[in-house]
Design an enzyme around this catalytic site. Sequence first.
Site, PDB file in Angstrom:
ATOM      1  N   ARG A 197       0.890  -1.361   0.028  1.00  0.00           N
ATOM      2  CA  ARG A 197       0.055  -0.013   0.140  1.00  0.00           C
ATOM      3  C   ARG A 197       0.898   1.249   0.175  1.00  0.00           C
ATOM      4  NH1 ARG A 197      -3.555  -2.872  -1.184  1.00  0.00           N
ATOM      5  NH2 ARG A 197      -5.535  -3.328  -0.269  1.00  0.00           N
ATOM      6  N   HIS A 211      -1.579   0.507  -9.582  1.00  0.00           N
ATOM      7  CA  HIS A 211      -2.176  -0.259  -8.621  1.00  0.00           C
ATOM      8  C   HIS A 211      -2.960  -1.621  -9.331  1.00  0.00           C
ATOM      9  CE1 HIS A 211      -4.134  -0.908  -4.366  1.00  0.00           C
ATOM     10  NE2 HIS A 211      -3.765  -1.931  -4.979  1.00  0.00           N
ATOM     11  N   GLU A 222      -3.486   7.898  -4.339  1.00  0.00           N
ATOM     12  CA  GLU A 222      -4.040   7.136  -5.718  1.00  0.00           C
ATOM     13  C   GLU A 222      -5.343   7.966  -6.105  1.00  0.00           C
ATOM     14  OE1 GLU A 222      -4.141   2.960  -5.445  1.00  0.00           O
ATOM     15  OE2 GLU A 222      -1.917   2.975  -4.444  1.00  0.00           O
TER      16      GLU A 222
END
Length: 312
Positions: free
Chosen positions: A232, A279, A261
């Site tokens: 993460r 991602h 993000e």
Amino acid sequence: MTADVLVVAPILTRQMTQLEATYRLHRLDRAADRDAFLAEVGDRIEAIVTTGTAGASADVMGRLPNLKVVGCMAVGVDAVDLPYARSRGIAVTNTPDVLNDCVADTAMGLLIASMRKLVLSDRYVRDGSWVAKGPMPLTTSLRGKTLGILGLGRIGMAIARRAEPFGLTIVYHTRRKRDDVAYPWYADLVAMARDVDILLAILPGGPETRRIVSREVIEALGPTGTFVNVARGSVCDEPALIEALASGKLGAAALDVFEDEPRVPDALIRMDNVVLAPHVGSATVETRDAMSQLVVDNLAAHFAGRPLLTPV
Ligand code: A2R
């Protein structure tokens, strides 16, 4: 009786169709006025469907007095307010294991892309550099290097198994030493970073691991070190990472996840020693299908009064 389910974020179409056939779905993701929408349907909602990115905040769950279960399409549930869910006895399910292979493949892909400069190679051919400048500068071999895995769980193990045949020596840092693996364990992350060529993060996000890859860890990895993040964005001190990459205190990075993000700092976008991905760790048709199905199957188990398949 048909149960009411709140869709905070949708899962794949095939499984959304299954949900539509079974429940009354309320699409928060499509609501123009979320407050008004929650005020209208909140009382009826018994379950939430969401993703790892969208999660479920205490604010949303707080508007749902009859909420019993959250189905989250991700293994990492750091975007679900777990302490709040626990305080109300709301069950939370995630989608572990089914994504191990794909995330591990992505991790190896990023690692190789970074060390062998595959993205720059692609650009080198396309922009005519090969013709204009001749062969590309040499890159770095994987064989003989040491890979430090931060978080040797289900996915970390899948990465370790892939890394071995590439000739990488594997070491790891977790809070507790595993007694079922022979890889050397480091109690101290900074000490591990100092000893390895590549540091790869694959541990949960959330307050406990926030910026665990600190300035100190990044600088211990050093000018020839590579940092790979498939965990993460929150686990890394991104400003410190950018500074170290820019100043040469860190060699290179390959990043699938970011602090904010989908916004990625311009500084990272401009750097040639960084490989970036949006991602996509688990983002294949097959894996997302399996993850979506697990969300549906967990809700089905809940409403049938059976044990949940993958409770958090
Ligand atoms: O610390 P341990 O002994 O519980 O080992 C877990 C490790 N871990 C940590 N390591 C160092 N410091 C921490 N504060 C810390 N917290 C957890 O991360 C374990 O080795 C690993 C997590 O493994 P699993 O629970 O099997 O998770 P999985 O399925 O490998 O997924 C890892 C993460 C997800 O949470 C997403 O954020 C990402 O990968 O996609």
